[in-house]
Design a protein around this motif. Sequence first.
Motif, mmCIF file in Angstrom:
data_model
loop_
_atom_site.group_PDB
_atom_site.id
_atom_site.type_symbol
_atom_site.label_atom_id
_atom_site.label_comp_id
_atom_site.label_asym_id
_atom_site.label_seq_id
_atom_site.Cartn_x
_atom_site.Cartn_y
_atom_site.Cartn_z
ATOM 1 N N LEU A 34 -83.583 -40.507 -27.201
ATOM 2 C CA LEU A 34 -85.042 -40.395 -27.256
ATOM 3 C C LEU A 34 -85.658 -41.748 -26.899
ATOM 4 N N HIS A 35 -86.836 -41.720 -26.307
ATOM 5 C CA HIS A 35 -87.542 -42.945 -25.930
ATOM 6 C C HIS A 35 -88.788 -43.089 -26.812
ATOM 7 N N VAL A 36 -88.862 -44.202 -27.548
ATOM 8 C CA VAL A 36 -89.976 -44.466 -28.473
ATOM 9 C C VAL A 36 -90.570 -45.811 -28.085
ATOM 10 N N LYS B 78 -82.591 -36.559 -24.027
ATOM 11 C CA LYS B 78 -82.871 -37.418 -22.886
ATOM 12 C C LYS B 78 -84.084 -36.907 -22.118
ATOM 13 N N GLY B 79 -85.005 -37.813 -21.826
ATOM 14 C CA GLY B 79 -86.235 -37.445 -21.135
ATOM 15 C C GLY B 79 -87.403 -37.210 -22.059
ATOM 16 N N GLN B 80 -87.127 -36.932 -23.330
ATOM 17 C CA GLN B 80 -88.214 -36.743 -24.287
ATOM 18 C C GLN B 80 -88.678 -38.096 -24.823
ATOM 19 N N TYR B 81 -89.902 -38.132 -25.335
ATOM 20 C CA TYR B 81 -90.440 -39.435 -25.742
ATOM 21 C C TYR B 81 -91.658 -39.272 -26.648
ATOM 22 N N ILE B 82 -91.971 -40.366 -27.313
ATOM 23 C CA ILE B 82 -93.285 -40.597 -27.901
ATOM 24 C C ILE B 82 -93.655 -42.025 -27.536
ATOM 25 N N ASN C 159 -78.089 -48.096 -30.903
ATOM 26 C CA ASN C 159 -79.436 -47.804 -30.436
ATOM 27 C C ASN C 159 -80.057 -49.121 -29.993
ATOM 28 N N SER C 160 -81.110 -49.048 -29.216
ATOM 29 C CA SER C 160 -81.742 -50.259 -28.678
ATOM 30 C C SER C 160 -83.071 -50.519 -29.371
ATOM 31 N N PHE C 161 -83.237 -51.761 -29.824
ATOM 32 C CA PHE C 161 -84.499 -52.209 -30.420
ATOM 33 C C PHE C 161 -84.914 -53.478 -29.687
ATOM 34 N N ILE C 162 -85.968 -53.357 -28.891
ATOM 35 C CA ILE C 162 -86.373 -54.432 -27.999
ATOM 36 C C ILE C 162 -87.880 -54.653 -28.114
#
Length: 985
Positions: free
Chosen positions: A419-421, A394-398, A507-510
Motif C-alpha cells: 500500500l502507498h501512504v 499494490k496500486g492502492q493508496y491514501i 516496510n519503508s518510512f521516508i
Amino acid sequence: MTFILHQLAPPASSWLPGYDEPAFLNEWWDGNESIHVLGQWSLGMVQAAFMRHQTRQRILALPHLKLLRSIRFTLSCAEQIVVIFQVSEAHVMRKKNRSFLFLSLISASLLVGVFAIVQAQSPGASAVKATKWSDPATWPNRKVPVAGDKVTIDAGKEVVLDVNTPALNGVTVNGKLSFANTADVELTTEWIMLHGELEIGTEKAPHTRKATITFTDNVKGEDISGVGGTTNRVDRGILLMGGTLNLHGNQTNTWTKLSSTAAAGATSIQVLNAAGWRVGDEIVLASTDFDPRQAERRTIAAIRGNTITLDKKLDYMHFGKITFDVDERGEVAMLTRNIKLQASADAEQSFYGGHVMAMVGSKMFVEGVEFNRMGQNMTLARYPIHWHLIGDAKGQYIKNASLHDTYNRCVTVHGTNFLHVENNVTYNTVGHCFFLEDGIEHGNEFIKNLAIQTKCHPTLECVPTNLAANGERDSNRQNYRERSFHGNTLLPSDNTVAAYWITNPDNSFIDNVAAGSDENGFWLSLPEHPQGAFKDSAVSKTIWPRRTPLRAFKGNVAHSNFDGFMFDRNIYEDNTFGLATIPFLPLANPADLDSEGVETHFESLTSYKNRNGGLWSRGDLFVFSDLKLADNAIGMTPSAGDLGSSRFKTRLVDSLVVGETDNSGNATTPEEVAYGRSLPKKLIPDFPIRGYEYYDYRDDVVNTTFVNFQDNDRRKTGALSWLLFASSGVSTGSTISGAKFVNAKPVYFPKIDTRFDNDNRGGVGYRTLSIHDLDGSVTGIRDSHIMLHDGENDSVVTDDTCKIQPTWNASVCTGDVGRLNLSDSRGELAGTVDIETRTARFALLSSIGGNRPAAGAAPAARPAPAPRPAPQAPIALVRNGKEFHITGNQSTVRAGTEILVKTERKEVSLSLAEMDQGSWVIFELPGFTKAASGTEQPSMDALRKANGTSYFRGGDALWVKLVVTKPPLPIVRPTDLQASIAVSR
C-alpha cells in the motif's frame, strides 16, 4: 441437471506459503438446484483462493452463512462467483466476537432472487447510462428517496448525486454511485454498504466542488454486517464488501513549514508554500516545544502569497528557523479538503465516529480527502480508514488526505501489503496513528506524512510504560504498570502511544514527521511472529519481524514527543510489552537464529524538543548516519541486543548533536521563566541534559559534532555521558574518534541521584564505566580512557598519572584498561551460563528482564536462569593508599598496577578481561593462604618477573599475579575472561 460445488484444487505452489490446500466438503446439487454448504475455509485458505482467482471473479454478497442454504440458481456458464459471507471468530486480543470474511468459490453465473451480483465490465461492454439522484425516474418507485429511507443502487446502474440528501437510514451500492462535479453536495446516511463503486472524482480529473458524506447515528445499535449480536457491530461508516472506493480531491499541498518564527500573540504567519490554500481553510501549527498541546488550530482569514492572516492570535511561539544546522521550523498542516467524510456532531461526546473498512477483494484509491470525527473509540477494527486483510494492495493508496479529531487511530494497514501512504496529515487523534496491525504487513510505503498531537485517550492522561526518570513518575511501579496495561485504551501499548506504530521492518518510512505525540514519535515494536488474525497460522510461523532486515528508514523527523524514536519494547502476544525485550537483530537467514547478523542503516533522522530521549534503540549492528539531535533531555541512548557478541552494537557516524538551540520554547513554570527557556522535565528542572549516553557493551561514535553543552545555574550538562545509573553489560570497548566540540563540555557523569535514575538496579555498570578516546579528539590525549571520578565512585584505574576533569566528574588515563571480576561470574553473568551461541544467549534473555517465555526464538526447553548468589561480604580495593569500594564484584583495572584486596570473604575469584596479551595486575590479599591454580613463586621479586599467572605466600598475605597470555578476541566482550585464579583462606 446435477452440479457439484466448485472445488479449488490448484498445485500447492499456487497457494500462499504456509497454507494447506483446502479440504472442502462437496455436495451434489439436488433437483431444485439448491446448494448446501457442509464446510468452511480458514481465513488463510480464503485469502489464498481470492488472490489466485481475483482476476476472474464475480461477487455475490450474502448477509450471513445460513442464507446460503436453498438458494436457487440459473446456470448458464462456468464463470466464477465469489460468495462473501460472515462468521464469528474469537478475537485473540480481546476474546470478543469479531467479524471476518470468508469466501467460497462456486460455478454459476446468475442468481435469481434478492441478492445482487456485482459484475465487472468486460472490455468492449457498453457503458451504463448514468442517471441523476434528483430524477424520480432513477428510482424503482419513481420517488426520490426521503428521510429515513434505505436506498439501494442496483447492479448495472449508475446514479449521480446532484443534490443534498435528507438523513437516510442506509445506502447499499451494488452498481455505482458518483457525485456531480457541478455543485456542492452532501450525502447524509447511517452507513454505506459498498459492493459496487463509490466515485467522487478520478485520478485524471479530481473533484473540484465540495462533496461531503456525513454518517449519523440515529438508529442505535444497528449492525449491517449480518452477524448479529452487539459485539464489534458494523455501523456508521463505509463497509466495502468487494467494492471499490474512488475518492479524488483536488488538494495536493497538504503541509508546509514556517519560514520565520511566529511569536505568541501573532495574528499572521509566514510559510514556505501556501499554494492552493484559501480563505476559510482550517490549518494547524505544530508545537515546536516540548509540550505537544502547543499545537494550535486556526482559520485563514486572509492570504497573500505565503503570508497567512489568522482568525485569532496565537497563544504560543512557534519556531521557524534552521538553528545550528538543525531544521526546527514548525510544520503547518492544511486540514480542509473539498471531499469530506465525517460523523455528525454527536460523535464529539460519544467518541463513536464514522469509519471506512475495506474487506477482502475491495479496493480503495483515496486522495485529497478530509476525515473528521472518524473512528470508534475502544472498538477493534473501527478506524477512520482501514485496509482489512486485503493481501496484495499494490496500486492502492491514501495520499494528500487529512485526518483530524479522530477517536481510534488514523490509517490502519492490516494484513495488507504494498500500500502507498503519502503526504497525509493528522491532528488531534487517539491511539497509534499510522498503524501496522499484526506484523505480517510488508512492502508498504509511508512517505512524507505528518502526524500532529497524537493522544492516548480523547480526554484522559496517558499512563505510559516507559523509561521515565523517577522524579517524574509514579513510585509504585507495579500499580502503575497494571493501570497502564489495563486502562482506558484499546491496546495496552496505546497508553504509550505512537504516531507511527511499526510491527514489521520490511516496510519503508521516508521523510515522515511525528510532531507531538504524548509518548512515542516512531515506535518499532516487533512481535516474534505475526499476531492477531494471523496468530499461530502456518504462514505466521515463517515470518520473523525481529530478525527481518529493515527495508528503508530515512529522512524522518520526531519532535515534541516524550521519546522521539523508540526502537525497543517489542510487543508480546497479549499486546503488552517489556522495557527490555528480545531485540531487533536482522539476520542473513531470519529462520536461523544463529545465522550471521546484518547491519541496519538509519539515515538522516532528526529528533528535537523531546521530553525524554531523542532516540533509544535496542539491537546490534545499527548504523546511524547524518543523525541530527537537538534540544532533547537526552539525545541518544543505544542498548545492546546480543550480550556484546556482535562486531559492534551501535555506530553513530557523521552526525550532529546540539544541547540547546535558539529555540527557547514557551516558558511557563517559575523555573522556566527564571531560566528564560522551557525545560524538558518540568518536575525535575535541574535534570542534566546530555547528548549521547553510552550503555552496555560496544558503541562507536565517529566524526560527530557536539554543540552547546555548557553548565549553568539551572542544570549541569555534557556532550557525552552514560545511561543513568545503569547496571548492565559494561565494556571498555566503547569508543569515540573524530569528535568536535563547539561551546560544549565534552563529558559529564552526574553523581548518583535517584530523581534522575530510571534503572534502580544498583548502578554497578555506571560505577565502572569507560570510554576509549581513540584519537584524543575528546580529551586531547590519544588512546586514553575516560573513567568515572566523582569523589564517591572513583575508579581504581585513576592515579596521579591521570588527568582529573572535575567538571566532568571524570579522569582521563592512559595505558591498557580492562575489566576486573571479583567473583566466579563473568561480569553480570554467572560463570556457568552458556552464551556461546545466539540461541543460548536468547534463551537467557528470554528468562530475565520481564521477557515472556515465548519471546525471541529460544529453544523449546530453556535452561533455568542461574540463581543469584547469596549476598557476600563487601570488597574494597586499595591502591596508593586510597580505598575504592566495589559494587557488584566488578571494576575497571589498569595493567601494570598493584592492588590490595580488603574483604572478610573466605574465598575470592579474580579474573581479567578485555586486556592486551602480556598485560598483568598484582593483587595482595591479607589473610589468604591458598591459590587453586597458577605457579607458586619463591619471592616477590620472582613473582614480579613471572610471565604467567603465579602466586607468592608472604607473611600473612597471599600475593597473586594475573597475566594475560592470550590476545583479546576480535569481538571484545567482558564475559570472555583471559586470566583467572581462585584464592581462599
